[in-house]
Design an enzyme around this catalytic site. Sequence first.
Site, short mmCIF file in Angstrom:
data_model
loop_
_atom_site.label_atom_id
_atom_site.label_comp_id
_atom_site.label_asym_id
_atom_site.label_seq_id
_atom_site.Cartn_x
_atom_site.Cartn_y
_atom_site.Cartn_z
CB CYS A 96 -0.91 0.01 1.22
SG CYS A 96 -2.14 -1.31 1.25
CD GLU A 98 -2.06 3.80 3.49
OE1 GLU A 98 -3.21 3.81 3.95
OE2 GLU A 98 -1.73 3.16 2.47
NE ARG A 128 -9.68 6.47 -6.32
CZ ARG A 128 -9.01 5.57 -5.61
NH1 ARG A 128 -9.63 4.91 -4.64
NH2 ARG A 128 -7.72 5.36 -5.84
#
Length: 291
Positions: free
Chosen positions: A88, A90, A116
């Site tokens: 991901c 992060e 988004r």
Amino acid sequence: MEPTNVAWNDLRRLLAEEKAETVYVPSSARALDDDERELVELARRTIDAHTDAGPDEDGVHTVGAAVMAADYRMFAGVNLYHFTGGPCAELVALGAARAQGARQMRCIVAVGNHGRGVIGPCGRDRQVFVDYYPTMRVIVPTPAGLRSVLAADLMPLAQQWTPEGMNGLDPSLGQDPETAGPPIIRFNPRYLEDVRSGAKTRTTRFRDPAQLGSARLVFESDPEVVLPAEVTGIRHCLAGDLTDQDAQAEGLTTATELREALKGHYPDLAATDEVDVITFQINDKTGAATQ
């Protein structure tokens, strides 16, 4: 029967929608401050510049993340989707921060491409945050808007993993370091010996207020070193009005040298910006290493 690419894409879209909409809002949630809003903007700019998918298209890079280190430096990354578990955004951002010397993290956020907005961390990311940075703040979407919450509060009753195994729940792991005890003043570890010896008794801060009284001087080594201290004075002045005496109290020589050093920490600092000149004294000269 193996899922088709279309099936995988549909599953990923459903997971992304659930990730953005299913939000647990813990008691530590608070409104974003200016630095956190800047972090959101960095994540948004990063994914807008580097996504490989158009609107309503699937891609490998569709989420950007940004992490703020304890010294307010910011680092960004994008996700690398792969059905085997590509990282991901992060986790990519955390790795980038570590690679550039950051050891303690203040806040993290992920933002989806094409408007988004902020996306809450998945379960795996939350577990990583709890294991490595339980007091880091995480920016999440809530029905009341964006909120900053403690990472540990996103995993209620979680156990902390270490290479030696699982540890039982320790409530102190989730205490917000900014509120559990005297206020924190963070330093680069290169200043540790000067502070311990008394050669450095002042620190000049920009948009990082302190208060008179007890404090914890936190040196972002690995592990951290914490010195109990007392803030004995706070003077507000313009960066252009700093004196040679201010510089010498910080172990430097001239005000010009001090301003150049400050620009290394605060690249946007102008001579007309107000800074805080904080005078302190440590309460002991041993220091305690924290894990």
